[in-house]
Design a protein around this motif. Sequence first.
Motif, PDB file in Angstrom:
ATOM      1  N   LEU A 120      66.916  16.413  44.483  1.00 37.51           N
ATOM      2  CA  LEU A 120      67.967  16.693  43.522  1.00 37.51           C
ATOM      3  C   LEU A 120      69.090  15.692  43.717  1.00 37.51           C
ATOM      4  O   LEU A 120      69.339  15.249  44.836  1.00 37.51           O
ATOM      5  N   ALA A 121      69.773  15.345  42.645  1.00 35.63           N
ATOM      6  CA  ALA A 121      70.926  14.451  42.726  1.00 35.63           C
ATOM      7  C   ALA A 121      72.040  15.035  41.879  1.00 35.63           C
ATOM      8  O   ALA A 121      71.800  15.507  40.765  1.00 35.63           O
ATOM      9  N   GLU A 122      73.242  15.008  42.427  1.00 36.73           N
ATOM     10  CA  GLU A 122      74.430  15.491  41.722  1.00 36.73           C
ATOM     11  C   GLU A 122      75.559  14.494  41.949  1.00 36.73           C
ATOM     12  O   GLU A 122      75.627  13.868  43.000  1.00 36.73           O
ATOM     13  N   VAL A 123      76.434  14.379  40.983  1.00 34.02           N
ATOM     14  CA  VAL A 123      77.556  13.453  41.122  1.00 34.02           C
ATOM     15  C   VAL A 123      78.455  13.856  42.282  1.00 34.02           C
ATOM     16  O   VAL A 123      78.855  13.037  43.089  1.00 34.02           O
ATOM     17  N   ASP A 124      78.774  15.139  42.401  1.00 28.97           N
ATOM     18  CA  ASP A 124      79.647  15.592  43.481  1.00 28.97           C
ATOM     19  C   ASP A 124      78.893  15.886  44.764  1.00 28.97           C
ATOM     20  O   ASP A 124      79.500  16.155  45.783  1.00 28.97           O
ATOM     21  N   GLY A 125      77.592  15.900  44.739  1.00 28.59           N
ATOM     22  CA  GLY A 125      76.786  16.100  45.936  1.00 28.59           C
ATOM     23  C   GLY A 125      76.342  17.523  46.129  1.00 28.59           C
ATOM     24  O   GLY A 125      77.103  18.458  45.881  1.00 28.59           O
ATOM     25  N   PRO A 126      75.079  17.705  46.569  1.00 30.97           N
ATOM     26  CA  PRO A 126      74.559  19.046  46.842  1.00 30.97           C
ATOM     27  C   PRO A 126      75.160  19.599  48.139  1.00 30.97           C
ATOM     28  O   PRO A 126      75.831  18.903  48.881  1.00 30.97           O
ATOM     29  N   ALA A 127      74.897  20.872  48.390  1.00 32.27           N
ATOM     30  CA  ALA A 127      75.450  21.539  49.570  1.00 32.27           C
ATOM     31  C   ALA A 127      75.007  20.877  50.877  1.00 32.27           C
ATOM     32  O   ALA A 127      75.785  20.747  51.802  1.00 32.27           O
ATOM     33  N   THR A 128      73.751  20.460  50.958  1.00 34.45           N
ATOM     34  CA  THR A 128      73.244  19.799  52.176  1.00 34.45           C
ATOM     35  C   THR A 128      72.610  18.471  51.786  1.00 34.45           C
ATOM     36  O   THR A 128      71.396  18.380  51.618  1.00 34.45           O
TER      37      THR A 128
END
Length: 180
Positions: A120-128
Amino acid sequence: MAPPVVRPVFGALARLRHARVFHPRGVLLRGTLETLAPGELPLPPSGPVVARLSKGAGLPRGMPDILGLALRIPTDDGPWDLTLASASARVLLRPARGWRRAVFSSLVPYRVAAGLRWILAEVDGPATPVARIELDPPLGDGERPSFDPMLHSPPGARLYPDWLSRLREPAYQGSRAGRR
């Protein structure tokens, strides 16, 4: 074994479109990768990456579309092309209007030494986070890599389940052949 019609259908669609079947146009960017959790994925500790941002159907600006994030990550065994799409709940494609709020998923897990792993990729970053990627402004004309997760993956990472890989391979082959 994939149905024999997959490759010719994707080849014909690419010829008609004069581009990839999905994600026909995109913007290339260079960036850097920093691995934060060694051993989770076969990633280098750090290094350069090339990324491509694209819209799945190539719809006009402002219209929701399946957004794509492709990454070419150099590894000791050659490049690893990760292709991610805007999604919800890991497996459901989700049209999005903007890049900053989209969550990108591999849609299927990868089988790696540590087990099955969804990417998974997110702009603000995943939890781990496993890695952090910072992208620079878009590249101009020049390098135009063709991202292909079927041709470019390290030996320690395979898409799961295997039957899906066998179906995707002729689809990518047809799309490559149709663009030539």
